[in-house]
Design a protein around this motif. Sequence first.
Motif, mmCIF file in Angstrom:
data_model
loop_
_atom_site.group_PDB
_atom_site.id
_atom_site.type_symbol
_atom_site.label_atom_id
_atom_site.label_comp_id
_atom_site.label_asym_id
_atom_site.label_seq_id
_atom_site.Cartn_x
_atom_site.Cartn_y
_atom_site.Cartn_z
ATOM 1 N N SER A 74 0.880 -1.172 0.000
ATOM 2 C CA SER A 74 0.000 0.000 0.000
ATOM 3 C C SER A 74 0.916 1.221 0.000
ATOM 4 O O SER A 74 2.128 1.081 0.022
ATOM 5 N N HIS A 75 0.329 2.427 -0.039
ATOM 6 C CA HIS A 75 1.218 3.589 -0.111
ATOM 7 C C HIS A 75 1.010 4.582 1.025
ATOM 8 O O HIS A 75 -0.103 4.745 1.539
ATOM 9 N N SER A 76 2.104 5.227 1.381
ATOM 10 C CA SER A 76 2.121 6.117 2.547
ATOM 11 C C SER A 76 1.804 7.567 2.191
ATOM 12 O O SER A 76 1.464 8.352 3.073
ATOM 13 N N LEU A 223 -7.282 9.116 3.685
ATOM 14 C CA LEU A 223 -7.858 7.761 3.677
ATOM 15 C C LEU A 223 -7.251 6.934 2.558
ATOM 16 O O LEU A 223 -7.013 5.741 2.708
ATOM 17 N N ASP A 224 -7.029 7.585 1.397
ATOM 18 C CA ASP A 224 -6.241 6.997 0.296
ATOM 19 C C ASP A 224 -4.787 7.350 0.570
ATOM 20 O O ASP A 224 -4.413 8.497 0.373
ATOM 21 N N ASP A 225 -3.925 6.488 1.123
ATOM 22 C CA ASP A 225 -4.181 5.069 1.154
ATOM 23 C C ASP A 225 -3.962 4.526 2.568
ATOM 24 O O ASP A 225 -3.728 3.345 2.737
ATOM 25 N N LEU A 226 -4.076 5.409 3.572
ATOM 26 C CA LEU A 226 -3.769 4.932 4.923
ATOM 27 C C LEU A 226 -4.834 3.969 5.452
ATOM 28 O O LEU A 226 -4.553 3.143 6.320
ATOM 29 N N ASN A 253 5.440 7.622 -2.596
ATOM 30 C CA ASN A 253 5.462 8.285 -3.910
ATOM 31 C C ASN A 253 4.543 7.673 -4.966
ATOM 32 O O ASN A 253 4.757 7.872 -6.175
ATOM 33 N N GLU A 254 3.507 6.936 -4.530
ATOM 34 C CA GLU A 254 2.538 6.401 -5.494
ATOM 35 C C GLU A 254 1.842 7.536 -6.231
ATOM 36 O O GLU A 254 1.533 7.423 -7.413
ATOM 37 N N GLU A 255 1.606 8.629 -5.536
ATOM 38 C CA GLU A 255 0.833 9.732 -6.119
ATOM 39 C C GLU A 255 1.594 10.508 -7.190
ATOM 40 O O GLU A 255 1.017 11.335 -7.887
ATOM 41 N N VAL A 256 2.906 10.271 -7.296
ATOM 42 C CA VAL A 256 3.681 10.957 -8.326
ATOM 43 C C VAL A 256 4.429 9.960 -9.209
ATOM 44 O O VAL A 256 5.450 10.289 -9.798
ATOM 45 N N ALA A 296 -2.964 -2.974 -2.365
ATOM 46 C CA ALA A 296 -4.177 -2.426 -1.730
ATOM 47 C C ALA A 296 -4.171 -0.905 -1.782
ATOM 48 O O ALA A 296 -3.342 -0.256 -1.135
ATOM 49 N N ASP A 297 -5.068 -0.365 -2.567
ATOM 50 C CA ASP A 297 -5.155 1.089 -2.740
ATOM 51 C C ASP A 297 -6.633 1.403 -2.966
ATOM 52 O O ASP A 297 -7.327 0.680 -3.688
ATOM 53 N N ASN A 298 -7.108 2.474 -2.387
ATOM 54 C CA ASN A 298 -8.550 2.684 -2.351
ATOM 55 C C ASN A 298 -9.211 2.774 -3.726
ATOM 56 O O ASN A 298 -8.583 3.124 -4.717
HETATM 57 CO CO CO Z 1 -4.001 5.657 -3.620
#
Ligand code: CO
Length: 426
Positions: A74-76, A223-226, A253-256, A296-298
């Motif tokens: 998952s991502h932080s 909440l995405d992605d905690l 760094n999933e978001e970038v 696992a990512d929302n």
């Molecule tokens: Co996400």
Amino acid sequence: MNDLLHFLDQSPSRFHAVDCLRRELEGAGYTPLSEGRGWSIVPGGKYYAVRGGSALIAFRVPAGEARGFMISASHSDSPSFRIKENAELAGPEGYLRLNTERYGGMLFAPWLDRPLTVAGRVLARAGEGIETRLVYVDRDLLMIPNVAVHMNRAANDGFKYDPKCDMVPLMGLGTEKGAFRAVVAEYAGCKAEDILGTDLFLCPRQKAMVWGAGNEFVSSPRLDDLQCAWGCFRGFMAAEESASIPVFALLDNEEVGSLTKQGADGTFLADVVARVCAALELDRAAATANSFLVSADNAHAVHPNHPEYHDATHRPAMNAGVVIKHGVRYATDGVSQAVFTALCQKAGVPVQHFANRSDLPGGGTLGLISTSHLSVNTVDVGLAQLAMHSCYETAGAKDADYLVQAMTAFYAASFREEDGRFTLSN
Ligand code: CO
């Protein structure tokens, strides 16, 4: 639920999220492994490693011979605004504002007119070296004020926000130069002149909460992605031992685009697997073939005001279980879908399915990126939520527990692939 809310509140930045989990692992007797030293790993041992301060991988070694790896990723990180190095914008009219840049693809409007602060880390001089200090400025420090509708008559007609102008947070009026650095240093517990580097992001002050006629919703920043990170972690901690090695991976760094040393496009997960295989004298290729990854990512729940954005036959609902994601930007295939579905059925966890409406591209996540470095059977899953990439998101209050149940069963299982047959056993 209180435990999830606590985790969300204690994780105003990715560095805090990792620190939160690290502290729990230490308390549970996990041994920290430094990437810069040799790893001594023994059957029955439990370990974790942190990379870049914002990615964490924890694992346990079974007492008997290990078959493969049961992994969640998952991502932080979450979309936000990064504070630029030369942060202070003086003026106009005596105002002090902070210069920011976009981090990830956020919705702009929710950031306006709500109390904000900054969180992240500073790197501070400490004797001959440099040390990391987490920072959360625990006060209402900033606001991005809207323009009054009297002056911007287009505000309600599909207004286009300009990030360099409309999204600049206000910090003070008549404030002295250097005030921002001084506040950061105060909350970091160091001197302003000792700060040599920073990774600071805007964060909303509003806490996580449960709400609705029947308390059916949970809302929070990040909440995405905690939410998924928490569900996977709780499952990891609760699971019984199997013939495989359970691995919990939280990557940054999933978001970038994940293209960093601590992201899914870095080598962290593959390096950990390689080092564990070497230490336990496992055949890495065979262990990888007998491994399974849950990315696992929302996911998107059907929106109450805009149900038309969803595909006709893939309409995830909140509080209706774990969502399996399908499509070319996801790693899910028939095998991984089948294995995960069978696992959830056995655990009594409902599953539902997401696919993009055929004319919408949708978003990607870390599943596919991760498999380019560690090619294991992978399923993309998530929990259904509204307002993804808002700074205050909404999900179903029951769903995190469904993910915990699914992941507890997942980590207690061991995956094997043999001649086109797939088995999950203990
Ligand atoms: Co996400």
